[in-house]
Design an enzyme around this catalytic site. Structure first.
Site, mmCIF file in Angstrom:
data_model
loop_
_atom_site.group_PDB
_atom_site.id
_atom_site.type_symbol
_atom_site.label_atom_id
_atom_site.label_comp_id
_atom_site.label_asym_id
_atom_site.label_seq_id
_atom_site.Cartn_x
_atom_site.Cartn_y
_atom_site.Cartn_z
ATOM 1 N N LYS A 126 32.178 34.835 35.551
ATOM 2 C CA LYS A 126 32.827 35.243 34.298
ATOM 3 C C LYS A 126 32.002 36.319 33.583
ATOM 4 O O LYS A 126 32.550 37.310 33.098
ATOM 5 C CB LYS A 126 33.074 34.030 33.420
ATOM 6 C CG LYS A 126 34.088 33.070 34.069
ATOM 7 C CD LYS A 126 34.321 31.838 33.260
ATOM 8 C CE LYS A 126 35.402 30.965 33.905
ATOM 9 N NZ LYS A 126 35.023 30.467 35.252
ATOM 10 N N LYS A 161 36.937 28.908 27.706
ATOM 11 C CA LYS A 161 36.596 28.342 29.011
ATOM 12 C C LYS A 161 35.084 28.288 29.196
ATOM 13 O O LYS A 161 34.331 29.049 28.579
ATOM 14 C CB LYS A 161 37.234 29.159 30.133
ATOM 15 C CG LYS A 161 37.011 30.663 30.075
ATOM 16 C CD LYS A 161 37.902 31.375 31.096
ATOM 17 C CE LYS A 161 37.828 32.884 30.949
ATOM 18 N NZ LYS A 161 38.713 33.583 31.910
ATOM 19 N N ARG A 211 44.874 38.145 42.112
ATOM 20 C CA ARG A 211 43.608 38.161 42.853
ATOM 21 C C ARG A 211 43.594 39.402 43.747
ATOM 22 O O ARG A 211 44.417 39.549 44.656
ATOM 23 C CB ARG A 211 43.466 36.891 43.690
ATOM 24 C CG ARG A 211 42.343 36.904 44.734
ATOM 25 C CD ARG A 211 40.957 37.110 44.156
ATOM 26 N NE ARG A 211 40.593 36.142 43.152
ATOM 27 C CZ ARG A 211 40.124 34.921 43.423
ATOM 28 N NH1 ARG A 211 40.000 34.520 44.684
ATOM 29 N NH2 ARG A 211 39.805 34.107 42.436
ATOM 30 N N ARG A 226 48.969 34.722 41.196
ATOM 31 C CA ARG A 226 49.100 33.269 41.051
ATOM 32 C C ARG A 226 49.926 33.025 39.790
ATOM 33 O O ARG A 226 49.434 33.237 38.686
ATOM 34 C CB ARG A 226 47.721 32.612 40.945
ATOM 35 C CG ARG A 226 46.916 32.529 42.246
ATOM 36 C CD ARG A 226 46.159 33.802 42.610
ATOM 37 N NE ARG A 226 45.343 34.339 41.542
ATOM 38 C CZ ARG A 226 44.066 33.991 41.326
ATOM 39 N NH1 ARG A 226 43.469 33.121 42.098
ATOM 40 N NH2 ARG A 226 43.377 34.564 40.349
ATOM 41 N N ARG A 234 48.194 28.089 33.128
ATOM 42 C CA ARG A 234 47.241 28.549 34.129
ATOM 43 C C ARG A 234 47.954 28.877 35.443
ATOM 44 O O ARG A 234 48.857 28.151 35.865
ATOM 45 C CB ARG A 234 46.180 27.482 34.386
ATOM 46 C CG ARG A 234 45.363 27.108 33.170
ATOM 47 C CD ARG A 234 44.541 25.856 33.407
ATOM 48 N NE ARG A 234 45.393 24.705 33.701
ATOM 49 C CZ ARG A 234 44.939 23.519 34.093
ATOM 50 N NH1 ARG A 234 43.632 23.346 34.246
ATOM 51 N NH2 ARG A 234 45.769 22.526 34.325
ATOM 52 N N ASP A 274 39.836 38.942 39.476
ATOM 53 C CA ASP A 274 40.979 38.334 38.799
ATOM 54 C C ASP A 274 41.442 39.277 37.706
ATOM 55 O O ASP A 274 40.655 39.659 36.826
ATOM 56 C CB ASP A 274 40.598 36.978 38.218
ATOM 57 C CG ASP A 274 40.435 35.905 39.292
ATOM 58 O OD1 ASP A 274 40.780 36.185 40.450
ATOM 59 O OD2 ASP A 274 39.966 34.801 38.964
ATOM 60 N N GLU A 282 37.686 38.076 35.697
ATOM 61 C CA GLU A 282 36.588 37.471 36.445
ATOM 62 C C GLU A 282 36.272 38.327 37.666
ATOM 63 O O GLU A 282 37.143 39.030 38.191
ATOM 64 C CB GLU A 282 36.922 36.040 36.899
ATOM 65 C CG GLU A 282 37.064 35.047 35.776
ATOM 66 C CD GLU A 282 37.157 33.603 36.272
ATOM 67 O OE1 GLU A 282 36.706 33.321 37.406
ATOM 68 O OE2 GLU A 282 37.680 32.764 35.520
ATOM 69 N N ASN A 284 34.798 37.267 41.240
ATOM 70 C CA ASN A 284 34.464 36.097 42.051
ATOM 71 C C ASN A 284 33.642 36.514 43.262
ATOM 72 O O ASN A 284 34.105 37.299 44.091
ATOM 73 C CB ASN A 284 35.745 35.403 42.513
ATOM 74 C CG ASN A 284 36.517 34.798 41.357
ATOM 75 O OD1 ASN A 284 36.291 33.661 40.987
ATOM 76 N ND2 ASN A 284 37.418 35.583 40.779
#
Length: 315
Positions: A126, A161, A211, A226, A234, A274, A282, A284
């Site tokens: 993050k 978060k 993604r 997603r 979410r 993301d 984000e 990842n």
């Protein structure tokens, strides 16, 4: 050049091969003739300054009834000729960090570690996005409940978060005047002991949390959106989001162009970005996924792209 592919991952017997990117990498490595070796969970160690692993010969097949076979495990040093795929899922806790330190010793002995152990330690998934503020929505990271509440008051609809979560766990949507805001902040910050992230809510999440996969800094041409389902805001697949493949937009490619060169410089060979709407949320680096879904929807071989990059770097 033949490489000994050594995989550090969560227990292979518990994966879902239809969605597991590590499994896609193993299938591709085996197809190319690289011997596979599975590190028994908890099997990394150091002896007299050298990195060792308790590893078993591994074979895989794309069969949900029986997808792997393991031979007898034994201890051996990690060194030149080994390609170590570090694919353990978060949390990036003390155990994870210690494993990256051992893999750093393996790297110094000549092993190629993907992704780079130093990068895995440095790039919280993050916080890493905030190294590219031009790509991100308004964001605050703080332990201070008053500062976080002021951010919510300023921006209204807000997502809160933890820094070390994955799969959509412990993500809260809130707003100014929310009677639960105090307890949410107490929970996320551990009453001021832990950092939490506040980010302006992006309504584009309704059309999907995208993604984008980077292979050696270069984006794959398609992303997996997603899409949230039911009454859940979410989009994470782990909480029931639906995966929908899409071509990258110009803004997606711009974000990838901002982030990709720095990831490549740091040795982060396989990275997942993301993106919600036009905004990076984000970066990842630990165990990004979505290879299998994109391969299936678009006839790709993303693991093949990764191994092309790895093999070309090894001469």
């Amino acid at each position: 050049m033949t490489l000994n592919v050594v995989v550090v991952m969560d227990p292979i017997g518990s994966i879902r091969i239809s969605k597991d990117s590590t499994f896609a990498m193993l299938l591709e490595a085996q197809r190319r003739g690289h011997p596979l070796h599975y590190v028994v969970p908890g099997g990394l160690s150091m002896r007299d300054g050298h990195a060792f692993a308790n590893i078993a010969p591994l074979s895989v097949r794309d069969d949900p009834a029986c997808w792997y076979e393991l031979g007898q495990a034994s201890q051996r040093a990690l060194a030149t000729g080994d390609l170590v795929l570090m694919r353990r899922d978060p949390p990036v806790d003390a155990s994870y960090l210690h494993d990256t330190q051992i893999l750093g010793a393996a790297q110094r002995a000549g092993a190629l570690v993907v992704n780079d152990p130093q990068g895995l330690r440095d790039l919280n998934e993050k916080l890493a996005a905030l190294e590219f503020p031009q790509c991100c929505p308004p964001t605050l990271v703080s332990r201070d409940a008053a500062a976080l509440k002021a951010f919510v008051a300023q921006h209204g609809d807000t997502v809160l978060k933890p820094l070390d979560g994955m799969g959509g766990r412990s993500i809260f949507r809130t707003h100014a005047g929310d009677s639960n805001l105090n307890v949410i902040l107490e929970t996320l910050t551990g009453n001021g002991r832990e950092l939490a992230m506040a980010q302006r809510y992006l309504p584009e999440i309704a059309t999907g949390d995208k993604r984008i996969l980077l292979v050696d800094g270069v984006p794959v041409d398609y992303c997996l959106a997603r899409v949230p389902q039911g009454d859940d805001f979410r989009g994470n697949l782990a909480v029931g989001g639906r995966g929908e493949g899409r071509p990258l937009t110009e803004r997606d490619r711009w974000i990838a162009a901002q982030v990709g060169p720095e990831m490549r410089r740091r040795g982060m060979r396989f990275v997942g970005l993301d993106v919600i709407g036009d905004w990076l949320t984000e970066v990842n680096v630990t165990s990004p996924t979505c290879i299998r879904e994109l391969d299936a929807q678009f006839g790709l071989n993303i693991a093949g792209m990764l191994f092309d990059a790895i093999e070309s770097s090894q001469g």
